[in-house]
Design an enzyme around this catalytic site. Structure first.
Site, mmCIF file in Angstrom:
data_model
loop_
_atom_site.group_PDB
_atom_site.id
_atom_site.type_symbol
_atom_site.label_atom_id
_atom_site.label_comp_id
_atom_site.label_asym_id
_atom_site.label_seq_id
_atom_site.Cartn_x
_atom_site.Cartn_y
_atom_site.Cartn_z
ATOM 1 C CG ASP A 236 9.857 52.153 108.553
ATOM 2 O OD1 ASP A 236 10.671 51.221 108.484
ATOM 3 O OD2 ASP A 236 8.634 51.969 108.686
ATOM 4 N NE ARG B 275 -6.752 51.425 116.314
ATOM 5 C CZ ARG B 275 -6.642 50.655 117.400
ATOM 6 N NH1 ARG B 275 -6.386 49.366 117.288
ATOM 7 N NH2 ARG B 275 -6.799 51.172 118.591
ATOM 8 C CD GLU C 264 -7.551 46.957 114.774
ATOM 9 O OE1 GLU C 264 -6.925 46.667 113.744
ATOM 10 O OE2 GLU C 264 -7.371 48.007 115.413
HETATM 11 MN MN MN Z 1 10.114 49.193 108.742
#
Ligand code: MN
Length: 492
Positions: free
Chosen positions: A166, A171, A290
């Protein structure tokens, strides 16, 4: 649109140099701590960044104090038009192009280490004096941040049991000479699930962080479930966007792969059973700015990546972004559009005209759905489409529904529909008590009695469509069709 020859960050920057107004550079020495982001806030950040800011060009800082030979690039994806150019797709078709890429993925391939640009220069953590803080010019975005943040690190890992891989952006805060902290939004991120499983097994999780890559990878990495469930390697979406597989290379010190033409690769492992306080070095209580536009709180307890090596290209280019900038809107928002398009098209083909994940929502909180009611039986289906959108993307908070004659990408036009095709008491649909994205500061029990705990929101649909049987009363003032080029030859 023609497809530019973009294969990595360098070719993306070369291409942008040929496009008027898309890239600026400075040779003036800049401090990576707070100053660099402070400059770009004025030049081109936009999004949910404090005002004044504006949409502007990408920027390269050629002279970064303390890092001779390195550059920092920022804002590569901070305008939708620029993203469209880099992917060779019209701005209002990006969501559709991404949806198509999800549906015909091209898996990444592994190349030999001799052909891997990212390993031109190698620094091992076992080397005398190794300190990643001196090797990579990682910017600190504001003076109160917990530390320098890698904001565009493509994290790549593999599940200990199923061996599926994946790619996700997280962050990542630099904590020491060979130590990083990484934040996983609880319960929804794939590499987070892999790290949890490795911890259960009591083993470290190998991870690579590739920085400075083809923008197609940066956008693809932002897909989330259910569009890309655990096991769907999002690099295959980037492959489809370029019609060419992403090239991976084996890391030198951990059993994982990295993106072969990245500017920098950090190799390391997530250590089981170890946590650090995110702001242990700054003690400010804050993390970094953010996407909702606020500086998030430092996390008291984050997983740790023990760094084993830093590799990079010769004369590397560090790539970064400002968390609340329009860059985040595009990276998070365009995959969201693709996910919503896919789900609504499957459920009720032919009605959905377009979707825009609006800048004001940071790419996550707000979308505009342009919906065409094909007949009287479609009255109410627009609201069903809104419910599907919430299912397609769990962090969505507000859906605006507009008709086919409203431009969903033009917020003035959307608010026009709100003013002339909407009555608050019958066209606002509340869905209280639903889990959303935890960074919205209004999601707290003190803010609203409907909120039991942090991360819960009232999701809301604003139905600004005309009831089907009243359509004839809502025809916009029509103008004569002309060609303005007759009068202004340069008109575009
Ligand atoms: Mn994914």
């Amino acid at each position: 649109m023609t497809k530019p020859e973009v294969i990595d960050l360098r070719s993306a920057l070369e291409y942008l140099r040929t496009e008027p107004g898309e890239l600026v550079e400075t040779d003036v020495a800049v401090e990576p701590e707070a100053e660099l982001s402070g400059v770009y806030r004025y030049v081109g950040a936009a999004g949910t960044v404090m005002r004044p800011t504006r949409l502007g060009p990408a920027m390269i800082f050629n002279n970064v104090k303390g890092y001779p030979g390195a550059k920092v690039a920022i804002g590569i994806l901070s305008s939708r038009t620029r993203v469209a150019k880099l992917l060779g797709v019209a701005p209002n078709r990006l969501g559709f192009a991404l949806r198509d890429s999800v549906n015909c993925p091209i898996q990444p391939v592994e190349i030999g280490q001799e052909g891997a640009a990212c390993q031109e220069v190698v620094h091992l953590a076992t080397d005398e004096g190794f300190d990643l803080r001196k090797l990579i010019p990682v910017p600190t975005n504001t003076p109160v941040d917990a530390g320098p943040y890698i904001t565009l690190g493509m994290c790549y890992a593999t599940h200990p049991d199923s061996k599926v891989s994946d790619i996700t952006i997280h962050r990542i805060c630099v904590q020491g000479k060979d130590e990083l902290s990484i934040y996983f939004v609880p319960g929804s991120r794939h590499i987070g699930a892999m790290a949890e499983r490795a911890e259960e097994l009591g083993v470290p999780l190998p991870i690579s962080i590739s920085i400075g890559v083809d923008p197609a990878i940066e956008i693809a990495a932002c897909f989330e479930p259910p569009t890309t469930p655990l096991g769907f390697n999002e690099l295959s979406i980037a492959g489809a966007l370029r019609n060419k597989p992403v090239e991976l290379v084996k890391c030198l010190t951990v059993d994982e792969c990295a993106i072969a033409n990245a500017e920098y690769v950090i190799e390391g492992e997530i250590v089981p059973g170890v946590r650090v306080r995110e702001d242990q070095n700054s003690n400010t209580g804050f993390a970094m700015p953010e996407f909702p536009g606020y500086t998030g709180p430092a996390n008291p307890s984050l997983p740790v990546i023990r760094v084993k090596a830093v590799t990079h290209r010769k004369n590397p280019i560090m790539q970064t972004c400002i968390g609340p900038s329009e860059e985040h809107v595009n990276m998070a928002g365009i995959p969201t559009e693709a996910s919503i398009i896919d789900m609504i098209e499957k459920a009720m083909p032919g009605r959905l005209q377009n979707v825009y994940s609006a800048a004001a929502g940071g790419g996550k909180y707000m979308v505009v759905i342009q919906f065409k009611k094909l007949g009287p039986a479609d009255e109410g289906r627009q609201r069903q489409a809104a419910l599907l959108a919430f299912s397609a993307f769990s962090e969505l908070k507000h859906v605006f529904l507009v008709d086919e004659d409203v431009d969903p990408f033009d917020m003035n036009d959307v608010l026009w529909a709100l003013n002339t095709r909407f009555q608050g008491d019958i066209d606002t649909i509340f869905i209280p008590g639903v889990r959303c994205h935890p960074l919205d500061p209004s999601e707290s029990p003190e803010f609203s009695p409907s909120i039991r705990e942090k991360g819960i929101s009232c999701k809301t649909i604003f139905d600004c469509t005309v009831p089907y049987h009243l359509k004839s009363k809502f025809v916009r003032a029509q103008f004569m069709e002309v060609d303005p080029k007759t009068f202004l030859p340069d008109f575009e």
